[in-house]
Design an enzyme around this catalytic site. Sequence first.
Site, short mmCIF file in Angstrom:
data_model
loop_
_atom_site.label_atom_id
_atom_site.label_comp_id
_atom_site.label_asym_id
_atom_site.label_seq_id
_atom_site.Cartn_x
_atom_site.Cartn_y
_atom_site.Cartn_z
N HIS A 25 37.45 97.06 51.12
CA HIS A 25 37.47 98.51 50.94
C HIS A 25 36.13 98.97 50.37
O HIS A 25 35.29 98.16 49.98
CB HIS A 25 38.63 98.96 50.06
N SER A 83 38.21 92.77 47.56
CA SER A 83 37.12 93.58 47.01
C SER A 83 35.91 92.70 46.64
O SER A 83 35.34 92.04 47.49
CB SER A 83 37.65 94.38 45.82
#
Length: 199
Positions: free
Chosen positions: A126, A101
């Site tokens: 993501h 992330s």
Amino acid sequence: MRRADQEDDDKEDKSPRPDPQSSEIAKALYKSRTVLIFGEVDMKMAERVTAQLLAYAESEGDIRVIVNSPGGHVESGDTIHDMVRFVGNRVKMIGTGWVASAGAHIFLGAKRENRYCLPFTRFLLHQPLGGVRGQASDITIEAEEILKMRARLIKEIAIETGQPYEKVVTDTERNFWMGAEEAQKYGLVNKIVTSASEI
């Protein structure tokens, strides 16, 4: 009655464990021009890493940044990502453990040829997560900002990996995990290393 070996165990338990920010370790890291990014990304980390990068940039030489992070606060990740480029020195980014992330966003702050990882590193890309509450108008504003943030991060991933923008959009619809070799093929990592001499 206490056994002699119990007393020894107690003594061992009370012995101080090394703290990565203790003066001796901090001096060693400073001497080797190394920054550690371990744990959740937040404002406190962004402040510490920025201070270290600026201090190392006072003199010429490469800077090593070792990343093992589950991600965290996006804007704090933005700060570190941008500071890696701002300092002007060559920054060699080394992934270990997991780089996820916002941690992956920081990792992409280094130029592609300066991005390394250890063999068992895992990467996670993501879309930004949002849990917005409040009035309907505020929710709408925050949702729009999350969409803008997502588009910005996808564009950065596409530029830094060489992947088509639409492919990154599709890949990041859900948690997109990659091992070291997969990350290398994807363009996140330039080289998988097993020793410091390879960097």
